[in-house]
Enzyme design. Structure first.
Site, PDB file in Angstrom:
ATOM      1  N   GLU A 175       0.841  -1.202   0.000  1.00 19.40           N
ATOM      2  CA  GLU A 175       0.000   0.000   0.000  1.00 19.40           C
ATOM      3  C   GLU A 175       0.879   1.255   0.000  1.00 19.40           C
ATOM      4  O   GLU A 175       2.038   1.209   0.426  1.00 19.40           O
ATOM      5  CB  GLU A 175      -0.910  -0.063   1.245  1.00 19.40           C
ATOM      6  CG  GLU A 175      -1.797   1.121   1.510  1.00 19.40           C
ATOM      7  CD  GLU A 175      -2.847   1.414   0.454  1.00 19.40           C
ATOM      8  OE1 GLU A 175      -2.470   1.616  -0.707  1.00 19.40           O
ATOM      9  OE2 GLU A 175      -4.043   1.488   0.812  1.00 19.40           O
ATOM     10  N   ASP A 176       0.309   2.360  -0.459  1.00 20.39           N
ATOM     11  CA  ASP A 176       1.100   3.593  -0.503  1.00 20.39           C
ATOM     12  C   ASP A 176       1.230   4.248   0.868  1.00 20.39           C
ATOM     13  O   ASP A 176       2.318   4.607   1.295  1.00 20.39           O
ATOM     14  CB  ASP A 176       0.525   4.595  -1.537  1.00 20.39           C
ATOM     15  CG  ASP A 176      -0.961   4.909  -1.329  1.00 20.39           C
ATOM     16  OD1 ASP A 176      -1.604   4.325  -0.435  1.00 20.39           O
ATOM     17  OD2 ASP A 176      -1.485   5.747  -2.087  1.00 20.39           O
TER      18      ASP A 176
ATOM     19  N   ASP B 120      -3.146   5.726   6.793  1.00 19.25           N
ATOM     20  CA  ASP B 120      -3.598   6.986   7.375  1.00 19.25           C
ATOM     21  C   ASP B 120      -4.529   6.654   8.555  1.00 19.25           C
ATOM     22  O   ASP B 120      -4.042   6.271   9.617  1.00 19.25           O
ATOM     23  CB  ASP B 120      -4.289   7.791   6.261  1.00 19.25           C
ATOM     24  CG  ASP B 120      -4.681   9.192   6.658  1.00 19.25           C
ATOM     25  OD1 ASP B 120      -3.995   9.782   7.512  1.00 19.25           O
ATOM     26  OD2 ASP B 120      -5.663   9.719   6.102  1.00 19.25           O
TER      27      ASP B 120
ATOM     28  N   PHE C 239      -0.069  16.336   3.997  1.00 22.49           N
ATOM     29  CA  PHE C 239      -0.546  15.679   2.778  1.00 22.49           C
ATOM     30  C   PHE C 239       0.579  15.552   1.768  1.00 22.49           C
ATOM     31  O   PHE C 239       1.179  16.532   1.346  1.00 22.49           O
ATOM     32  CB  PHE C 239      -1.739  16.421   2.179  1.00 22.49           C
ATOM     33  CG  PHE C 239      -2.534  15.521   1.284  1.00 22.49           C
ATOM     34  CD1 PHE C 239      -3.501  14.668   1.811  1.00 22.49           C
ATOM     35  CD2 PHE C 239      -2.280  15.474  -0.087  1.00 22.49           C
ATOM     36  CE1 PHE C 239      -4.199  13.799   0.989  1.00 22.49           C
ATOM     37  CE2 PHE C 239      -2.982  14.604  -0.914  1.00 22.49           C
ATOM     38  CZ  PHE C 239      -3.942  13.772  -0.369  1.00 22.49           C
TER      39      PHE C 239
ATOM     40  N   ARG D 131       0.852  11.666  -9.416  1.00 23.87           N
ATOM     41  CA  ARG D 131       1.319  10.301  -9.169  1.00 23.87           C
ATOM     42  C   ARG D 131       2.646   9.990  -9.864  1.00 23.87           C
ATOM     43  O   ARG D 131       3.401   9.137  -9.423  1.00 23.87           O
ATOM     44  CB  ARG D 131       0.273   9.286  -9.668  1.00 23.87           C
ATOM     45  CG  ARG D 131      -1.025   9.272  -8.892  1.00 23.87           C
ATOM     46  CD  ARG D 131      -1.825   8.038  -9.264  1.00 23.87           C
ATOM     47  NE  ARG D 131      -3.229   8.128  -8.903  1.00 23.87           N
ATOM     48  CZ  ARG D 131      -3.711   7.864  -7.690  1.00 23.87           C
ATOM     49  NH1 ARG D 131      -2.907   7.493  -6.733  1.00 23.87           N
ATOM     50  NH2 ARG D 131      -4.994   7.969  -7.437  1.00 23.87           N
TER      51      ARG D 131
END
Ligand code: IMP
Ligand code: MG
Length: 167
Positions: free
Chosen positions: A93-94, A97, A146, A159
């Site tokens: 996963e990136d 959060d 962010f 991206r």
């Protein structure tokens, strides 16, 4: 935009993660589930450092954290193509959060009876966690800011950037 992680820093850390995974799974075949879209670039680099047998799966999920009737649920946009029963799975996963997306995914995957499931995330915003979940492999812990680039987006953009920035 402010540079957070340079391409050299990312490359070094990704290589370390790949080495750790290769060591932990020595002589074991794994199924790597890449979570689209955010993890595509990370996964492409990470997998080049994994030297145990791997098969690849892709999943795309949408989470509705603020939905009134579907809070905490995930919608599967792209599902697994092969059976993971009895397999050793690593979810790539990136960013972790609130943790709600991966938590929901974990219970979905558990229904497929894999031998094991571990989580590998490039970034971890620990202080944002709303549910109890820890990744087994974490690239970098970050503060509540962010981030974009290296797969991570803001409204679908950025991206393709090869470094990670804060916006
Ligand atoms: P969680 O369910 O709250 O853990 O959501 C994780 C997802 O939120 C990630 O897969 C990203 O798509 C998105 N996300 C959370 N923080 C960021 C960020 O800083 N940049 C880009 N996407 C983020
Ligand atoms: Mg995203």
């Amino acid at each position: 935009m402010e540079l957070l992680f340079s391409k050299e820093r990312i490359a070094t850390r990704v290589a370390q993660l790949g080495a750790a995974i290769s060591q932990d799974y020595a002589n074991t075949e794994i199924v790597a589930i890449v979570i689209l879209k955010g993890a595509f670039m990370f996964a492409a680099d990470l997998l080049r450092h994994i030297n145990v047998p791997v098969t690849l799966e892709f999943m795309q999920i949408a989470s509705y954290h603020n939905g009134t009737c579907s809070s905490g649920e995930v919608e599967i946009i792209l599902d697994l193509h092969n059976d993971i029963a009895g397999k050793h799975v690593i979810v790539i996963e990136d960013i972790l959060d609130s943790g709600r997306t991966l938590k929901a995914l974990q219970s979905l995957l558990a229904k497929c009876n894999p031998a094991s499931v571990k989580l590998c995330t490039l970034l971890d915003k620990r202080e944002r966690r709303e549910v109890k979940i820890e990744a087994d492999y974490v690239g970098m812990e970050i503060e509540d800011r962010f981030t974009v680039g290296y797969g991570l987006d803001h409204n679908g953009r950025y991206r393709q950037l090869e470094q990670i920035y804060v916006i």
